[in-house]
Design a protein around this motif. Structure first.
Motif, PDB file in Angstrom:
ATOM      1  N   VAL A  36      31.189  64.569  38.389  1.00 35.87           N
ATOM      2  CA  VAL A  36      32.704  64.868  38.447  1.00 35.87           C
ATOM      3  C   VAL A  36      32.979  65.977  37.606  1.00 35.87           C
ATOM      4  N   VAL A  37      32.298  65.815  36.329  1.00 33.80           N
ATOM      5  CA  VAL A  37      32.682  66.711  35.250  1.00 33.80           C
ATOM      6  C   VAL A  37      32.097  68.181  35.679  1.00 33.80           C
ATOM      7  N   GLY A  38      31.086  68.132  36.526  1.00 34.41           N
ATOM      8  CA  GLY A  38      30.366  69.535  36.918  1.00 34.41           C
ATOM      9  C   GLY A  38      31.295  70.081  38.034  1.00 34.41           C
ATOM     10  N   PHE A  39      32.041  69.240  38.706  1.00 40.08           N
ATOM     11  CA  PHE A  39      32.748  69.700  39.793  1.00 40.08           C
ATOM     12  C   PHE A  39      34.209  70.102  39.221  1.00 40.08           C
ATOM     13  N   ALA A  40      34.595  69.607  38.110  1.00 39.88           N
ATOM     14  CA  ALA A  40      35.662  69.993  37.355  1.00 39.88           C
ATOM     15  C   ALA A  40      35.640  71.441  37.029  1.00 39.88           C
ATOM     16  N   HIS A  41      34.367  71.554  36.208  1.00 45.56           N
ATOM     17  CA  HIS A  41      34.051  72.742  35.683  1.00 45.56           C
ATOM     18  C   HIS A  41      34.160  73.787  36.606  1.00 45.56           C
ATOM     19  N   ASN A  42      33.553  73.706  37.711  1.00 46.89           N
ATOM     20  CA  ASN A  42      33.572  74.643  39.065  1.00 46.89           C
ATOM     21  C   ASN A  42      34.925  74.961  39.334  1.00 46.89           C
ATOM     22  N   VAL A  43      35.939  73.937  39.405  1.00 43.27           N
ATOM     23  CA  VAL A  43      37.192  74.187  39.898  1.00 43.27           C
ATOM     24  C   VAL A  43      37.831  75.260  38.860  1.00 43.27           C
ATOM     25  N   VAL A  44      37.722  74.824  37.465  1.00 43.77           N
ATOM     26  CA  VAL A  44      38.145  75.749  36.261  1.00 43.77           C
ATOM     27  C   VAL A  44      37.618  77.263  36.695  1.00 43.77           C
ATOM     28  N   GLU A  45      36.291  77.150  37.022  1.00 42.71           N
ATOM     29  CA  GLU A  45      35.699  78.621  37.067  1.00 42.71           C
ATOM     30  C   GLU A  45      36.321  79.467  38.041  1.00 42.71           C
ATOM     31  N   SER A  46      36.818  78.767  39.101  1.00 39.94           N
ATOM     32  CA  SER A  46      37.489  79.615  40.354  1.00 39.94           C
ATOM     33  C   SER A  46      38.773  80.033  39.915  1.00 39.94           C
ATOM     34  N   ILE A  47      39.364  79.378  38.819  1.00 35.83           N
ATOM     35  CA  ILE A  47      40.880  79.992  38.819  1.00 35.83           C
ATOM     36  C   ILE A  47      40.986  80.422  37.070  1.00 35.83           C
ATOM     37  N   ASN A  48      39.901  80.386  36.332  1.00 35.98           N
ATOM     38  CA  ASN A  48      39.902  80.548  34.913  1.00 35.98           C
ATOM     39  C   ASN A  48      40.528  82.181  34.808  1.00 35.98           C
ATOM     40  N   LYS A  49      40.147  82.982  35.555  1.00 35.04           N
ATOM     41  CA  LYS A  49      40.425  84.396  35.374  1.00 35.04           C
ATOM     42  C   LYS A  49      42.011  84.644  35.486  1.00 35.04           C
ATOM     43  N   ARG A  50      42.562  84.005  36.327  1.00 24.79           N
ATOM     44  CA  ARG A  50      43.973  84.060  36.719  1.00 24.79           C
ATOM     45  C   ARG A  50      44.693  83.717  35.619  1.00 24.79           C
ATOM     46  N   PHE A  51      44.282  82.564  35.014  1.00 25.87           N
ATOM     47  CA  PHE A  51      44.960  82.020  33.842  1.00 25.87           C
ATOM     48  C   PHE A  51      44.861  82.990  32.422  1.00 25.87           C
ATOM     49  N   LEU A  52      43.698  83.428  32.248  1.00 25.70           N
ATOM     50  CA  LEU A  52      43.399  84.769  31.278  1.00 25.70           C
ATOM     51  C   LEU A  52      44.332  85.661  31.691  1.00 25.70           C
ATOM     52  N   GLU A  53      44.283  86.198  32.625  1.00 27.66           N
ATOM     53  CA  GLU A  53      45.059  87.341  32.775  1.00 27.66           C
ATOM     54  C   GLU A  53      46.607  87.032  32.691  1.00 27.66           C
ATOM     55  N   SER A  54      47.173  86.013  33.071  1.00 21.08           N
ATOM     56  CA  SER A  54      48.560  85.783  32.933  1.00 21.08           C
ATOM     57  C   SER A  54      49.132  85.208  31.693  1.00 21.08           C
ATOM     58  N   GLY A  55      48.017  84.661  30.775  1.00 21.78           N
ATOM     59  CA  GLY A  55      48.291  84.351  29.401  1.00 21.78           C
ATOM     60  C   GLY A  55      48.733  82.859  29.303  1.00 21.78           C
ATOM     61  N   VAL A  56      48.572  82.138  30.454  1.00 21.84           N
ATOM     62  CA  VAL A  56      48.931  80.731  30.424  1.00 21.84           C
ATOM     63  C   VAL A  56      47.779  80.139  30.010  1.00 21.84           C
ATOM     64  N   GLU A  57      47.934  78.953  29.174  1.00 19.15           N
ATOM     65  CA  GLU A  57      46.876  78.290  28.600  1.00 19.15           C
ATOM     66  C   GLU A  57      46.390  77.294  29.521  1.00 19.15           C
ATOM     67  N   LEU A  58      45.020  77.164  29.892  1.00 18.87           N
ATOM     68  CA  LEU A  58      44.719  76.151  30.553  1.00 18.87           C
ATOM     69  C   LEU A  58      43.942  75.190  29.705  1.00 18.87           C
ATOM     70  N   VAL A  59      44.334  73.822  29.477  1.00 13.33           N
ATOM     71  CA  VAL A  59      43.491  72.938  28.785  1.00 13.33           C
ATOM     72  C   VAL A  59      43.127  71.971  29.364  1.00 13.33           C
ATOM     73  N   CYS A  60      41.643  71.734  29.193  1.00 15.11           N
ATOM     74  CA  CYS A  60      40.644  70.828  30.128  1.00 15.11           C
ATOM     75  C   CYS A  60      40.613  69.683  29.292  1.00 15.11           C
ATOM     76  N   ASP A  61      40.486  68.453  29.863  1.00 15.04           N
ATOM     77  CA  ASP A  61      40.130  67.373  28.976  1.00 15.04           C
ATOM     78  C   ASP A  61      39.503  66.264  29.935  1.00 15.04           C
ATOM     79  N   PHE A  62      38.166  66.402  30.195  1.00 14.30           N
ATOM     80  CA  PHE A  62      37.432  65.734  31.070  1.00 14.30           C
ATOM     81  C   PHE A  62      36.548  64.545  30.107  1.00 14.30           C
TER      82      PHE A  62
END
Lengths: 116, 645
Positions: free
Chosen positions: B486-512
């Motif tokens: 599950v955790v590995g999958f959750a990290h995969n999800v984050v990887e796919s979208i992290n760039k957009r968060f970084l670009e937009s300046g919105v913070e993505l807080v993960c808690d797995f």
């Protein structure tokens, strides 16, 4: 003093596009990404012409248009609808209805005919 | 015997006018005025006639109306207002109500008919055997004639009665009408004194014939026939016999005979009723075979058929119904079904019970088996011969599949229009990119060239996501679940979208939770679904220009065999109305930038996995999507949704 055009569209790419097209042809521009913002900008900038998108988050174009037409000072500003949806009946006395994707030269032609 | 007529409460002049009219009819007239006490006179008045003028209430109070027996025939003179009270009328036999001063002809006519009535009653009372000393004029022969005529009437009435009863029996009308019931009355010498039409027509029996004449075989002997046996024993008999039809056929019958006793308890007459056993058998077989045929038909119908009684109880259901819903005969409709949707305020069953007409309606039924059925329901009344609706036949046609197909088709139509709209906006974007680059080149404006390039890249992404949506929608793909961390999958999800968060300046807080373990999912489809929800959260944050630093919280926890992902943003939030629509196809808050498919498809993917998705939000407070997935795959092939979400 160049004539001023207000661009109202929620798509930033389209806004940039129209800005470039109009300024390349010697017009000044101001922009708004929603209907409500559009009304504020109209009052502030007193543009000579408005291009209006129909489908936007929050209030759609036609509602902006109705509000615009109720304002005595603003009701004579010509409006060109630039939209991806078929809604030429939505705003009856618009100067023109330009469907996206559009030909920039045609659009400029309409603008020139309207405000010179 | 003469008839007595009492004139009650009638003025002397009117009395004088009426008396001769009455007397010419052979009646004795007595008069009582309102000042006299009538009760004494009326005490034993018996079966006479009283002509009374509607009078003062004290008249009634004297109990005059009750004082006479039921045999006293009243003729009231007067208008409605002056008539006796309802209570008094209940105890009176009122033969006629005449105007206050009746014309002579009218009164005479009424008196004649009342007199006849009284005479008939007297004769009946006297009875056939009691000698009538008051009227020695009646000879024995006369009495015998009268008796036979009475018997004749009885027989005809009886057969008419049986016919009436037969007519009342539902469905059997034509059989019972065709049934040869033979009814005959025999006298003490075993001769026919009366017979019904069937007896005379089919058996050729006539009045005056020997009772045994219609029989064949041993019963044809005078002493052995059923009538004779009853005459001898005085007891009712039931036996199988053979009779000769006039056509020459010998037909078995069941014969019932009963004695009619006289005043001295001697058998005077014998009533004989018989019916052909062949007809009875054929009738029974006919009924049986048509019953079987109906049952077979009922069962063979491929729709769900049910017969409902008033009060919604199942009386019968056909095979298809039983196979789908179980044998619900005897139970209440609403113990098995819940009416989810109805076009009209009343169910067609109810309407048919009310107006006796067939009805049709679309019903959505939730059955005990957990499924929901879209049905077309037809109802038609099952009525008695008298037209009373006692049951309703309900035919249910399951149109769930058709309904689903219809939904799919309309979705497809919407989809195509939405896609073409998206493509238009992408094309505009590409035009924009190209124009910005070209004009940038001409002007030597590298910033504008860069903007053009970004626009083109952005449009490429848009095309990619549209294609994904379309492909996912178009292809009912089977899930390929695999067991993954599950955790590995959750990290995969984050990887796919992290760039957009970084670009937009919105913070993505993960808690797995690191103890999450593994679950069975198809990562190829579930990952984009979660990415889509995260993207929405990101955009909601960007839309909200509040002072709070924009933030999206992505949590994963485990609870009761489920893995739960929570995506919470502090963005613009949603109104209650928006919440209801958020998972609907083509619902988008993003104007021309959204296809309106993202969350719809995300929900579909989650429910394919046997999971569920819910959302809570309020305007300005952000939204929280909660995706619950089972640890073990319970993938439902083809979506498995029986209805609209």
């Amino acid at each position: 003093m160049p004539k001023k055009i207000l661009i109202i569209d929620d798509d930033p790419v389209v806004v940039k596009y129209l800005q470039a097209v109009f300024s390349d042809n010697g017009y000044a521009t101001c922009t708004a990404s929603s209907s409500s913002e559009g009304l504020d900008v109209v009052r502030q900038e007193k543009p000579d012409l408005i291009t209006l998108d129909l489908q936007m988050p929050g209030e759609w174009g036609p509602r902006f248009y109705r509000k615009l037409r109720k304002d005595k000072e603003l009701k004579d500003i010509p409006v060109i609808v630039v939209s991806g949806i078929d809604g030429d009946h939505a705003i009856k006395d618009a100067v023109a209805f330009v469907r996206k994707p559009f030909d920039p030269e045609k659009l400029i032609g309409i603008v020139k005919n309207t405000i010179g | 015997m003469s008839h007595r007529v009492l004139l009650l409460n009638i003025d002397p002049p009117e009395r004088r006018r009426l008396t001769p009219i009455i007397e010419t009819l052979g009646c004795e007239v007595t008069a009582v005025g309102s000042d006299e006490d009538p009760a004494a006179l009326l005490g034993d008045f018996g079966d006479g006639m009283i002509i009374a003028a509607a009078g003062p209430p004290e008249f009634e109070a004297a109990g005059i109306f009750e004082a006479c027996g039921p045999e006293t025939e009243w003729i009231l003179l007067g208008s409605e207002g002056g008539l006796p009270s309802t209570a008094a009328l209940e105890n009176m036999a009122v033969s006629a109500v005449l105007p206050p001063s009746p014309p002579a002809a009218l009164l005479a006519s009424v008196l004649r008919s009342v007199r006849e009535k009284i005479e008939l009653r007297r004769r009946l009372k006297r009875g056939p055997t009691v000698p009538a000393p008051a009227a020695p004029a009646f000879s024995d022969a006369h009495l015998a004639r009268e008796r036979i005529s009475a018997v004749h009437q009885v027989v005809e009435r009886l057969s008419q009665l049986i016919g009436d009863i037969a007519r009342d029996v539902e469905g059997g009308v034509k059989y019972f009408n065709a049934m040869p019931y033979f009814i005959a009355i025999h006298d003490s010498r075993a001769k026919v004194v009366a017979a019904n039409q069937a007896y005379q027509k089919m058996l050729g029996g006539r009045v005056g014939d020997d009772s045994c004449a219609v029989y064949s075989g041993s019963s044809a002997a005078v002493k052995d026939c059923p009538v004779r046996r009853t005459l001898e024993t005085g007891k009712p008999q039931r036996s199988r016999e053979l009779v000769n039809y006039r056509s020459g056929a010998r037909v078995p019958v069941i014969v019932h005979t009963a004695a009619v006793l006289d005043a001295r308890e001697r058998t005077e007459l014998v009533l004989e009723v018989s019916a052909g056993t062949r007809e009875l058998n054929r009738l029974r077989q006919d009924i049986q075979s048509s019953q079987q045929r109906y049952e077979q038909l009922f069962d063979a119908v491929p729709s769900y058929l049910a017969v409902l009684e008033r009060g919604y109880y199942f009386t019968a259901v056909n095979r298809a119904f039983k196979e789908e819903f179980g044998d619900v005969t005897g139970s209440h409709f609403f113990d098995f079904f819940e009416l989810r949707e109805m076009r009209c305020a009343k169910s067609p069953v109810q309407r048919t019970f009310e107006d006796g007409q067939p009805h049709q309606s679309e019903l959505v039924l939730a059955a005990l088996n957990g499924r929901q059925y879209h049905t077309l329901a037809w109802t038609s009344p099952i009525a008695t011969a008298a037209g009373k609706v006692v049951q309703v036949l309900m035919i249910l046609l399951d149109v769930t599949r058709i309904h689903r197909l219809q939904n799919n088709l309309s979705e497809l139509g919407l989809m195509i229009s939405s896609i073409s709209h998206s493509i238009k906006s992408v094309l505009t974007g590409l035009d924009a990119g190209v124009y910005l680059m070209e004009s940038g080149w001409e002007k030597g404006d590298p910033e504008q060239i860069q903007e053009g390039l970004e626009a083109i890249k952005f449009m490429a992404d848009r095309i990619r996501s549209i294609v994904f949506d379309v492909l996912y929608y178009a292809k009912e793909r089977e899930l390929k679940p695999e067991r993954i961390d599950v955790v590995g999958f959750a990290h995969n999800v984050v990887e796919s979208i992290n760039k957009r968060f970084l670009e937009s300046g919105v913070e993505l807080v993960c808690d797995f939770d690191p103890q999450l373990g593994a679950f069975e999912i198809d990562r190829g489809v579930l990952c984009p679904a979660l990415v889509n929800i995260l993207e929405n959260a990101l955009e909601a944050c960007l839309e909200n220009q509040s002072q709070k630093p924009p933030q999206v919280l992505f949590r994963a926890v485990q609870r009761e065999g489920q893995v739960i992902f929570e995506i919470r943003d502090n963005g613009a939030g949603m109104s209650e109305e928006q919440l209801g629509d958020v998972f609907k196809m083509f619902y988008s808050t993003k104007g021309s930038q959204g296809t309106g498919l993202g969350l719809y498809i995300a929900k579909k993917i989650v429910s394919h996995h046997g999971g569920s998705i819910s959302v809570t939000a309020s305007p300005g407070e952000g939204a929280c999507f909660r995706i619950a997935l089972p640890e073990r795959s319970t993938a439902i092939p083809g979506g498995g949704e029986a209805c609209e979400p």
